[in-house]
Every structure is written in C-alpha cells, then in structure tokens.
Design an enzyme around this catalytic site. Structure first.
Site, PDB file in Angstrom:
ATOM      1  N   SER A 210       1.832 -14.520  12.023  1.00 43.91           N
ATOM      2  CA  SER A 210       0.927 -15.630  11.731  1.00 43.91           C
ATOM      3  C   SER A 210       1.632 -16.940  11.423  1.00 43.91           C
ATOM      4  O   SER A 210       1.008 -17.992  11.434  1.00 43.91           O
ATOM      5  CB  SER A 210       0.018 -15.254  10.573  1.00 43.91           C
ATOM      6  OG  SER A 210       0.781 -14.957   9.429  1.00 43.91           O
ATOM      7  N   HIS A 238      -4.113 -11.592  14.141  1.00 45.15           N
ATOM      8  CA  HIS A 238      -3.971 -12.717  15.077  1.00 45.15           C
ATOM      9  C   HIS A 238      -3.758 -12.266  16.520  1.00 45.15           C
ATOM     10  O   HIS A 238      -3.407 -13.082  17.368  1.00 45.15           O
ATOM     11  CB  HIS A 238      -2.822 -13.629  14.639  1.00 45.15           C
ATOM     12  CG  HIS A 238      -3.070 -14.263  13.305  1.00 45.15           C
ATOM     13  ND1 HIS A 238      -3.768 -15.441  13.150  1.00 45.15           N
ATOM     14  CD2 HIS A 238      -2.744 -13.851  12.059  1.00 45.15           C
ATOM     15  CE1 HIS A 238      -3.846 -15.742  11.864  1.00 45.15           C
ATOM     16  NE2 HIS A 238      -3.236 -14.798  11.180  1.00 45.15           N
ATOM     17  N   LYS A 270     -11.232 -14.007  12.427  1.00 41.76           N
ATOM     18  CA  LYS A 270     -10.545 -14.903  13.367  1.00 41.76           C
ATOM     19  C   LYS A 270     -11.300 -14.890  14.706  1.00 41.76           C
ATOM     20  O   LYS A 270     -12.312 -15.568  14.825  1.00 41.76           O
ATOM     21  CB  LYS A 270      -9.082 -14.510  13.430  1.00 41.76           C
ATOM     22  CG  LYS A 270      -8.488 -14.737  12.011  1.00 41.76           C
ATOM     23  CD  LYS A 270      -7.176 -14.227  11.735  1.00 41.76           C
ATOM     24  CE  LYS A 270      -6.659 -14.666  10.385  1.00 41.76           C
ATOM     25  NZ  LYS A 270      -7.234 -13.984   9.206  1.00 41.76           N
TER      26      LYS A 270
HETATM   27  C1  LIG Z   1      -1.657 -11.048   9.399  1.00 43.44           C
HETATM   28  C2  LIG Z   1      -2.835 -11.138   8.507  1.00 43.44           C
HETATM   29  N1  LIG Z   1      -3.329 -10.010   7.964  1.00 43.44           N
HETATM   30  C3  LIG Z   1      -4.393 -10.036   7.141  1.00 43.44           C
HETATM   31  C4  LIG Z   1      -5.021 -11.216   6.834  1.00 43.44           C
HETATM   32  C5  LIG Z   1      -6.204 -11.207   5.904  1.00 43.44           C
HETATM   33  O1  LIG Z   1      -7.368 -11.375   6.633  1.00 43.44           O
HETATM   34  P1  LIG Z   1      -8.670 -12.089   6.035  1.00 43.44           P
HETATM   35  O2  LIG Z   1      -8.316 -13.539   5.880  1.00 43.44           O
HETATM   36  O3  LIG Z   1      -9.699 -11.871   7.074  1.00 43.44           O
HETATM   37  O4  LIG Z   1      -8.946 -11.453   4.735  1.00 43.44           O
HETATM   38  C6  LIG Z   1      -4.564 -12.413   7.381  1.00 43.44           C
HETATM   39  C7  LIG Z   1      -5.236 -13.685   7.062  1.00 43.44           C
HETATM   40  O5  LIG Z   1      -5.010 -14.718   7.564  1.00 43.44           O
HETATM   41  C8  LIG Z   1      -3.439 -12.370   8.241  1.00 43.44           C
HETATM   42  O6  LIG Z   1      -2.942 -13.481   8.782  1.00 43.44           O
END
Ligand SMILES: Cc1ncc(COP(=O)(O)O)c(C=O)c1O
Length: 426
Positions: A210, A238, A270
């Site tokens: 990310s 992502h 997302k």
């Molecule tokens: C790689 C990754 N895993 C988990 C999450 C957590 O997801 P959420 O924001 O839907 O709680 C994110 C959030 O951006 C993320 O980038």
C-alpha cells in the site's frame, strides 16, 4: 471546600491522597508529547496541518474541499464504484428492508440473508471454499491472526506489512520476524533457521503493497511455504479489483491455484465501495472463525447498507471486467508519464499506487500544498508512517481518472517539485 466535597474526601481515600497530575494525566505521557511535537512542527514550518481535511461529495477521481473542485489522487475508490448509482441503490434498498444496523452479533440475532449471500459471492469470486465478513478490514486482520496463532507459533511478515497484521501478531503472542521487503532469499534464510523451532509458521504478505505499489512474487512464495511446511496469508486490500484480467487479485495475476494460499484477506472499503473486511479460505478455517473469533462473535454484524453496497459492487465487477482493464491502463499511463518526467516512483509497477518519493517530510507536505493550489489533491506520506528519507506523495489512480487529468497532474507535480527544490515561491 463545599459540604459535598468535604463529604467525598472524608469517605474516599483516593481523593485524600490524590496523586499529582504528572502520574496519570495523559498530556504528560511521553508518546503524547512526541506526537504533539511532530504535530506542532507543521505550525512551526508555516504549513497547514494536512490531516482530517473534510471533503465534500463522493471521494472519486475528483473531490471538493471548501467548495472548490480538485482532481483527486487521495482515495482508493479504484473502480469508481463508490458513487455508482447501482451500488447506492442497493445500499438504500438494504436500509429500507433491514434498517441502518443489524443491532446484534450475527451469531445470535444479527444475521440477515445478505451477509451469507456476500460471503458466498466473495468465496466464489476468489475460488475459495468459503469466506467470513468482519465490520472492518483492520478488524479482520487483527482478529483472525490474533485468534488463529499463539505462543508456539512464528509469523514471518514482509517488512512493509500493514499495521493491522502487526497488531494481529502482537495479540496472538506468536513470535514475529520481518523479512526485507519482497526479499524472498531473506525469507528463506529465516525459514531455514527458525522453522524447526515452532509449531506453526505463517508467512504474511500483501497482494499490492500500500505504500510502494509493488507486487510480491506469489508463485515463489507458494513454493517456499510448501517447502517449509508453512501457511501463507495474502492481504488483498489493494489487489482485489485491481490485479488480474477480471480483478480477482494477485492470484489471478500470477495464475496460481487459489487453494495454495491458506488465508485470503481483503477489504470491502477499496474496490468494493463499502466498509468491512473478509477472510476467505478453507471451510474449516472459516467455520472456526465464525464460531470462535472474538472480533466476529463479540462484534455487531456488518450493516445492511455496507453489505448491500459491497454485493452490488462485486456484481458490477463481475459483469464489467472492462473497469479493471481501464484502471490498469490509467495506472500504467500515470507511471510511464511520471518516469518520463524524471520523478522517483520507487518500486511501483503495474498497480494503481504510485509513490513519488521526495525524501523529506516537510518538502513532501509543502509539495502537496502547492499542488492543491493547482487543483490537485494528493496525500503526503511522512515520518513516522515511513522513514524521513522515504517521505513521498502517494498517488492512487482510479479507473475514472481521465487521460487528461493524469497528464496535467504528472506535469504539474514535476513542475512544482522542480520549483520547490530550486527554492522558488508558489
Ligand atoms: C494492506 C491493508 N490491509 C488492511 C487494511 C485495513 O482495511 P480497512 O481500511 O478496510 O479497515 C488496509 C487499509 O488501508 C490496508 O491497506
């Protein structure tokens, strides 16, 4: 002292020997002070705080701040489905039928048919036996890892793994070691050295990282996990809706058998235009999580609106793989243009996350503010989220960014960055 205060202090020893505020006041906490110091740095540099700026309207390829419209690279609405009329209608219909909350944990009386429909649709889309929904992606990781692993286990994480996985590891009590980002020979060395000393070993990676927008070598990771008898977990926050010809993620991108990954995790926030997370995998893992994982059992079920929206978004994704193709084409255009302008895009490749590495937190914040003046919204990623030398602007590309928006934004970024380095005024 009034009568009441006298009475309270006479019957309550704690108030008689009250500790001085330094002992418990949070404003004396060292971490709070360090945070405050960083926060005040913006004011000292004469820069407006870039965080918590309210946006108006849907957060897609454009956004409004203070009534002004910006080209927007600060949202991960990759397929533009948040704001899509069919998705909105499905969320509204779910509210009309089930209300705004399911008002209970699903295990007891919070279950609605849409929950299971979405779990089965996700499992089917991903090629997994089953899936389970959580109210957030972060919660899904913390709760799943925290619950499935324990003191006798080892979790090997990519050095750039998301915070939610790190927190899950801490909760589990398992030993956690990091291997250098995407360095599978380092991972193998750790496996050779440590595998024999632990009951179970989990390798935790992301489908698309990310911060850097790069992809792991999944086939090689599968070989390693088989060779060392480890489990593999892939966080597809992502990569779902982003990689592979039909958006099925990093597994489709590499053409691997989905059953070779033990735990597929993803978020609905997302590409799927909603809020929530899922874990997909074998029937046994999913059943165990649904009956025993604290973040599922002791938490409310996903809201009707969020399940309805995610279901509609998933259907749209299945019906319109062109969306994924467009996203991939726009992302490639952004990357090529940025490279051709001499911007440092790090290791980003083939994904809609493109960092422009600036190497200094203050400069990164200043550049985003200059871009705002030119009608472009992009977020700085600065210390402590990354090391200062890795401070960057992170561009999220979406399928509904036009080619013109991309060309203008890349050219403007290069121009403003040059000016800033030359010490020029905005
Ligand atoms: C790689 C990754 N895993 C988990 C999450 C957590 O997801 P959420 O924001 O839907 O709680 C994110 C959030 O951006 C993320 O980038």
């Amino acid at each position: 002292m009034n009568q009441l205060a006298k009475f309270v202090s006479s019957i309550c020893p704690a108030t008689q020997n009250e500790a001085p505020p330094r002992k418990y006041g949070f404003r004396f906490d060292q971490r709070y002070n360090a945070f405050n110091e960083r926060k005040n740095a913006f004011a000292r540099l004469g820069i407006a705080d870039p965080f918590f700026v309210p946006h108006d309207g849907v957060n897609n390829s454009t956004t409004k701040v203070d009534g002004r419209e910006f080209i927007n690279f600060a949202s991960y609405n990759y397929l533009g489905l948040s704001g899509n009329k069919r998705v909105e209608a499905a969320a509204k219909a779910a509210i009309d039928r089930y209300g705004t909350s399911v008002s209970a944990s699903r295990v007891v009386s919070g279950e609605i048919p849409l929950h299971r429909e979405l779990e089965l649709a996700l499992a089917n889309f991903l090629g997994a036996e089953d899936s389970v929904l959580y109210v957030g992606g972060h919660a899904a990781n913390v709760s799943t890892i925290g619950h499935l692993f324990g003191q006798n286990d080892l979790i090997l994480c990519d050095a750039l793994i998301h915070n939610s996985i790190v927190e899950g590891c801490k909760l589990s009590g398992a030993r956690r070691l990091s291997f250098r980002h995407n360095d599978l020979s380092h991972l193998e060395k750790l496996l050779q050295k440590h595998r024999p000393h632990f009951e179970r070993v989990l390798i935790a990676i992301e489908g698309v990282y990310s911060m850097d927008g790069d992809i792991p070598d999944l086939p090689h990771l599968i070989d390693l996990k088989k060779k060392y008898d480890a489990a593999l977990m892939v966080d597809e926050a992502h990569s779902l809706g982003v990689l592979g010809s039909s958006g099925r993620g990093v597994g489709e991108h590499f053409g691997v058998d989905p059953r070779d990954v033990d735990i597929w995790m993803g978020t609905l926030s997302k590409s799927l235009a909603s809020c929530g997370g899922y874990i997909a995998g074998s029937r046994e893992i999913i059943e165990f999580l649904k009956y025993t994982s604290p973040g599922f059992v002791f938490s409310v079920g996903m809201t009707p609106a969020n399940v309805g929206a995610a279901l509609a978004a998933l259907k749209l994704l299945e019906e319109q793989p062109r969306l994924v193709e467009t996203l991939q084409q726009r992302a490639a255009l952004f990357l090529e243009s940025a490279k051709s302008k001499g911007l440092d895009t790090g290791s980003s490749g083939g994904t809609p996350i493109v960092p422009v590495v600036i190497g200094d937190s203050a400069l990164a914040v200043q550049l985003t503010q200059r871009l705002l003046l030119r009608g472009i919204s992009v977020h700085p990623i600065i210390y402590p989220a990354v090391e200062n030398h890795a401070a960057r602007l992170r561009f999220f590309i979406a399928a509904d960014h036009s080619e013109e928006q991309i060309s203008y934004s890349v050219a403007t970024t290069a121009e403003e960055y040059d000016r800033l380095r030359a010490g020029g005024r905005a």
